[in-house]
Design an enzyme around this catalytic site. Structure first.
Site, mmCIF file in Angstrom:
data_model
loop_
_atom_site.group_PDB
_atom_site.id
_atom_site.type_symbol
_atom_site.label_atom_id
_atom_site.label_comp_id
_atom_site.label_asym_id
_atom_site.label_seq_id
_atom_site.Cartn_x
_atom_site.Cartn_y
_atom_site.Cartn_z
ATOM 1 N N LYS A 159 54.764 30.833 43.477
ATOM 2 C CA LYS A 159 53.960 32.066 43.492
ATOM 3 C C LYS A 159 54.826 33.159 44.125
ATOM 4 O O LYS A 159 54.665 33.527 45.289
ATOM 5 C CB LYS A 159 52.647 31.840 44.255
HETATM 6 C C1 PLP Z 1 49.647 33.846 37.714
HETATM 7 C C2 PLP Z 1 48.494 33.143 38.325
HETATM 8 N N1 PLP Z 1 47.972 32.073 37.693
HETATM 9 C C3 PLP Z 1 46.936 31.404 38.209
HETATM 10 C C4 PLP Z 1 46.356 31.775 39.395
HETATM 11 C C5 PLP Z 1 45.218 30.980 39.962
HETATM 12 O O1 PLP Z 1 45.678 30.209 41.031
HETATM 13 P P1 PLP Z 1 44.673 29.767 42.181
HETATM 14 O O2 PLP Z 1 43.498 29.188 41.510
HETATM 15 O O3 PLP Z 1 45.406 28.736 42.977
HETATM 16 O O4 PLP Z 1 44.346 30.994 42.939
HETATM 17 C C6 PLP Z 1 46.862 32.871 40.099
HETATM 18 C C7 PLP Z 1 46.323 33.320 41.388
HETATM 19 O O5 PLP Z 1 45.173 33.436 41.651
HETATM 20 C C8 PLP Z 1 47.963 33.575 39.549
HETATM 21 O O6 PLP Z 1 48.473 34.635 40.186
#
Ligand code: PLP
Length: 316
Positions: A159
């Site tokens: 991330k």
């Molecule tokens: C690119 C991306 N995909 C998926 C998600 C979902 O991840 P999570 O459910 O761990 O927040 C996020 C963040 O919320 C994201 O930035």
């Protein structure tokens, strides 16, 4: 902080400070070269209680440490240290509603592109009410002409702030063309994810998720919702497999899942209505199951809900 006013107390590099002081230096590699990773975590007011609990905090922090590893950061803060900092910050703020926490780990100083440190940690939190109308009415998406960045270029599994340029370009295009948000395809042309959420599709009573090898962030919400569906979420089966673009047009239901988007129905894609163009029954059922989990109204696995203790009287 983007999306609203932060609570008054923030955290920067080991100290609780006024939120306005949580700023990154412009010349730091964390800014210029995007040597920076982050997490977004939600806190929810528990059902039938005054308490706030953070959802899957430990696993967000574990993912943050993995992201730091991929970016080659030195002196990576431990999960325990970041948990203590996060809970310390929440304790010092007047938090009594649904909220959102952003933790950013970055390369500070004024080094070069390959600098590994000094590693800084910044945390801010803010109130974040649920968007009830969006959860009901859903969003319309455009399949972007931008491609999802790939694991061998800028790995979406981390991330990393850098990855959000890709989502930004797709989001700008979608908004300019009158859509709410974008859906990205991988370089191979398979469905990947949205700029800030993963995608799930319902076809013929089967809940289908693009696999974690489709250049997606390994989302905790996706994991939570798939678990809810496996425990009886109104579908016959739950599978993770590659998804073609035109399957989206043939789907009965599509939803976006993420900490920010929660479980948001997708009611249109590229001018096609999804299903009958309204939130479908499986999406609705999974929303209910998800909110029961995050608000402590259903049994959750150990460690998924971390209570916030208010300690305003002890604040520094
Ligand atoms: C690119 C991306 N995909 C998926 C998600 C979902 O991840 P999570 O459910 O761990 O927040 C996020 C963040 O919320 C994201 O930035």
């Amino acid at each position: 902080m983007a999306g609203g006013q932060a609570y008054p107390v923030g955290y920067l590099d080991g100290a609780f400070v006024a939120a306005e002081q949580v700023r990154l230096p412009l010349l730091a590699p964390g800014v210029t070269y995007a040597a920076s990773v982050f997490e977004g975590i939600r806190g929810y007011r528990m059902e039938n209680a005054q308490r706030i609990a953070l959802f899957r905090l430990g696993e967000h922090l574990e993912r943050l440490v993995r992201s730091c590893d991929v970016l080659g950061l030195d002196e990576i803060p431990s999960v325990e240290a970041m948990e203590a900092a996060t809970l310390g910050l929440m304790a010092r703020n007047p938090v009594d509603e649904d909220c959102y926490i952003r933790i950013q780990v970055y390369v500070g100083g004024d080094g070069e592109m390959t600098a590994r440190g000094p590693t800084g940690v910044a945390i801010l939190a803010r109130p974040r009410p649920q968007l009830a109308e969006r959860l009901q009415r859903g969003v319309r998406c455009q399949v972007s002409s931008w491609r999802r960045l790939s694991d061998n270029a800028s790995p979406p599994r981390a991330k990393a702030a850098a990855n959000y340029l890709n989502g930004r370009l797709a989001g700008l295009q979608a908004r300019a063309d009158g859509y709410d948000t974008a859906l990205l395809l991988t370089e191979a042309g398979d469905v990947s994810e949205a700029p800030g959420a993963c995608l799930l599709m319902v076809r013929d009573d089967v809940l289908v998720a693009p696999p974690v090898t489709a250049d997606i962030l390994e989302s905790l919400t996706r994991d939570t919702v798939l678990a809810c569906a496996r425990q009886g979420g109104g579908v016959r089966e739950v599978i993770e497999r590659t998804v073609d673009r035109t399957e989206l047009y043939a789907a009965n239901e599509v939803m976006l899942v993420g900490t920010g988007m929660e479980v948001t129905p997708v009611v249109g894609i590229d001018r096609f209505a999804v299903g009958d163009g309204r939130r479908g029954p499986v999406t609705r059922q999974l929303q209910d199951a998800y909110f029961a989990q995050v608000r402590g109204a259903a049994a959750t696995p150990k460690g998924w809900l971390t209570p916030v203790e208010r300690q305003l009287e002890k604040s520094e």
